[in-house]
Design a protein around this motif. Structure first.
Motif, PDB file in Angstrom:
ATOM      1  N   GLY A 107      14.912  39.393  53.174  1.00  0.00           N
ATOM      2  CA  GLY A 107      16.028  39.842  52.350  1.00  0.00           C
ATOM      3  C   GLY A 107      16.907  40.891  53.018  1.00  0.00           C
ATOM      4  N   ARG A 108      16.374  41.623  54.000  1.00  0.00           N
ATOM      5  CA  ARG A 108      17.184  42.625  54.711  1.00  0.00           C
ATOM      6  C   ARG A 108      18.266  41.976  55.560  1.00  0.00           C
ATOM      7  N   LEU A 109      18.089  40.717  55.906  1.00  0.00           N
ATOM      8  CA  LEU A 109      19.062  40.019  56.754  1.00  0.00           C
ATOM      9  C   LEU A 109      20.171  39.351  55.954  1.00  0.00           C
ATOM     10  N   TRP A 110      20.118  39.467  54.631  1.00  0.00           N
ATOM     11  CA  TRP A 110      21.049  38.748  53.768  1.00  0.00           C
ATOM     12  C   TRP A 110      21.737  39.695  52.793  1.00  0.00           C
ATOM     13  N   CYS A 111      22.964  39.385  52.480  1.00  0.00           N
ATOM     14  CA  CYS A 111      23.674  39.993  51.357  1.00  0.00           C
ATOM     15  C   CYS A 111      23.553  38.979  50.228  1.00  0.00           C
ATOM     16  N   SER A 112      23.085  39.416  49.076  1.00  0.00           N
ATOM     17  CA  SER A 112      22.932  38.465  47.981  1.00  0.00           C
ATOM     18  C   SER A 112      23.007  39.184  46.642  1.00  0.00           C
ATOM     19  N   GLY A 113      23.349  38.424  45.618  1.00  0.00           N
ATOM     20  CA  GLY A 113      23.373  38.974  44.283  1.00  0.00           C
ATOM     21  C   GLY A 113      23.978  38.034  43.273  1.00  0.00           C
ATOM     22  N   ASP A 114      23.709  38.355  42.005  1.00  0.00           N
ATOM     23  CA  ASP A 114      24.266  37.600  40.883  1.00  0.00           C
ATOM     24  C   ASP A 114      25.630  38.180  40.528  1.00  0.00           C
ATOM     25  N   ILE A 115      26.560  37.300  40.251  1.00  0.00           N
ATOM     26  CA  ILE A 115      27.894  37.711  39.832  1.00  0.00           C
ATOM     27  C   ILE A 115      28.250  36.937  38.578  1.00  0.00           C
ATOM     28  N   SER A 116      28.659  37.669  37.557  1.00  0.00           N
ATOM     29  CA  SER A 116      29.111  37.052  36.309  1.00  0.00           C
ATOM     30  C   SER A 116      30.608  37.248  36.189  1.00  0.00           C
ATOM     31  N   ILE A 117      31.293  36.206  35.804  1.00  0.00           N
ATOM     32  CA  ILE A 117      32.743  36.289  35.603  1.00  0.00           C
ATOM     33  C   ILE A 117      33.067  37.342  34.550  1.00  0.00           C
ATOM     34  N   ASP A 118      32.162  37.547  33.603  1.00  0.00           N
ATOM     35  CA  ASP A 118      32.383  38.526  32.537  1.00  0.00           C
ATOM     36  C   ASP A 118      32.389  39.960  33.048  1.00  0.00           C
ATOM     37  N   ASP A 119      31.850  40.191  34.239  1.00  0.00           N
ATOM     38  CA  ASP A 119      31.822  41.531  34.822  1.00  0.00           C
ATOM     39  C   ASP A 119      33.061  41.843  35.663  1.00  0.00           C
ATOM     40  N   ILE A 120      33.939  40.869  35.796  1.00  0.00           N
ATOM     41  CA  ILE A 120      35.165  41.056  36.587  1.00  0.00           C
ATOM     42  C   ILE A 120      36.337  41.079  35.622  1.00  0.00           C
ATOM     43  N   ASP A 121      37.012  42.226  35.553  1.00  0.00           N
ATOM     44  CA  ASP A 121      38.099  42.328  34.573  1.00  0.00           C
ATOM     45  C   ASP A 121      39.310  41.487  35.010  1.00  0.00           C
ATOM     46  N   GLU A 122      40.196  41.263  34.071  1.00  0.00           N
ATOM     47  CA  GLU A 122      41.338  40.366  34.289  1.00  0.00           C
ATOM     48  C   GLU A 122      42.214  40.823  35.458  1.00  0.00           C
ATOM     49  N   GLU A 123      42.431  42.116  35.582  1.00  0.00           N
ATOM     50  CA  GLU A 123      43.259  42.634  36.675  1.00  0.00           C
ATOM     51  C   GLU A 123      42.629  42.324  38.035  1.00  0.00           C
ATOM     52  N   GLU A 124      41.320  42.529  38.134  1.00  0.00           N
ATOM     53  CA  GLU A 124      40.606  42.227  39.378  1.00  0.00           C
ATOM     54  C   GLU A 124      40.652  40.729  39.683  1.00  0.00           C
ATOM     55  N   ARG A 125      40.508  39.902  38.663  1.00  0.00           N
ATOM     56  CA  ARG A 125      40.588  38.451  38.857  1.00  0.00           C
ATOM     57  C   ARG A 125      41.936  38.064  39.444  1.00  0.00           C
ATOM     58  N   LEU A 126      42.993  38.616  38.891  1.00  0.00           N
ATOM     59  CA  LEU A 126      44.342  38.310  39.389  1.00  0.00           C
ATOM     60  C   LEU A 126      44.518  38.777  40.831  1.00  0.00           C
ATOM     61  N   GLU A 127      44.018  39.967  41.139  1.00  0.00           N
ATOM     62  CA  GLU A 127      44.109  40.478  42.507  1.00  0.00           C
ATOM     63  C   GLU A 127      43.362  39.578  43.491  1.00  0.00           C
ATOM     64  N   LEU A 128      42.185  39.145  43.103  1.00  0.00           N
ATOM     65  CA  LEU A 128      41.409  38.258  43.969  1.00  0.00           C
ATOM     66  C   LEU A 128      42.132  36.940  44.195  1.00  0.00           C
ATOM     67  N   MET A 129      42.666  36.368  43.130  1.00  0.00           N
ATOM     68  CA  MET A 129      43.348  35.086  43.256  1.00  0.00           C
ATOM     69  C   MET A 129      44.602  35.198  44.112  1.00  0.00           C
ATOM     70  N   GLN A 130      45.322  36.301  43.976  1.00  0.00           N
ATOM     71  CA  GLN A 130      46.501  36.506  44.819  1.00  0.00           C
ATOM     72  C   GLN A 130      46.099  36.689  46.278  1.00  0.00           C
ATOM     73  N   ALA A 131      45.042  37.479  46.505  1.00  0.00           N
ATOM     74  CA  ALA A 131      44.581  37.723  47.870  1.00  0.00           C
ATOM     75  C   ALA A 131      44.130  36.440  48.559  1.00  0.00           C
ATOM     76  N   TYR A 132      43.539  35.528  47.792  1.00  0.00           N
ATOM     77  CA  TYR A 132      43.033  34.277  48.361  1.00  0.00           C
ATOM     78  C   TYR A 132      44.028  33.126  48.239  1.00  0.00           C
ATOM     79  N   GLY A 133      45.152  33.379  47.579  1.00  0.00           N
ATOM     80  CA  GLY A 133      46.185  32.359  47.470  1.00  0.00           C
ATOM     81  C   GLY A 133      45.882  31.235  46.502  1.00  0.00           C
ATOM     82  N   TYR A 134      45.079  31.517  45.483  1.00  0.00           N
ATOM     83  CA  TYR A 134      44.739  30.499  44.494  1.00  0.00           C
ATOM     84  C   TYR A 134      45.601  30.652  43.243  1.00  0.00           C
TER      85      TYR A 134
END
Length: 135
Positions: free
Chosen positions: A79-106
């Protein structure tokens, strides 16, 4: 790291050995090698770096070989060689979602189902914060 052996694992970015395991339509487990770990730095001549260099781009082979090559099994189990974790869409607020989508061009129109959209946002979040939040 047992999730890597789950038959439902997805290869989301084979070139970086990034994996995703959908836990629900809203929650996803992500992992990829922690390339900031001493054993995985480009100048390292460690067994782990050799495995990474040989199998980067070939996630199916990484998983398959982990059952027959002890060094590969150790690599995916450490596990020390890996970055890992659970991510829930509910933990990402709307502003962050928009920023991510703009940054990735989606755009929201680029995918059909909510589950696909949620997974894409969570993947973008993981990639953005992989080293700081998931190592």
């Amino acid at each position: 790291m047992k999730n890597l052996l789950n038959p439902n694992i997805e290869f989301t970015d084979p070139d970086t050995l990034q994996f995703c395991l959908p836990l629900s339509d809203k929650e996803f487990w992500y992992c990829e090698p922690n390339c900031c770990h001493d054993e995985l730095l480009p100048e390292s001549d460690s067994t782990e770096r050799i495995i990474y260099d040989m199998l980067c781009g070939y996630p199916e082979d990484l998983i398959r070989l982990s059952s027959v090559v002890s060094e590969v099994k150790e690599f995916i189990s450490n596990g020390r060689l890996w970055c890992s974790g659970d991510i829930s869409i509910d933990d990402i607020d709307e502003e962050e979602r928009l920023e991510l989508m703009q940054a990735y061009g989606y755009s929201r129109d680029s995918l059909g189902s909510d589950a696909e959209w949620n997974q894409l946002i969570c993947e973008s979040y993981f990639e953005t914060y992989c080293i700081t939040d998931f190592s």
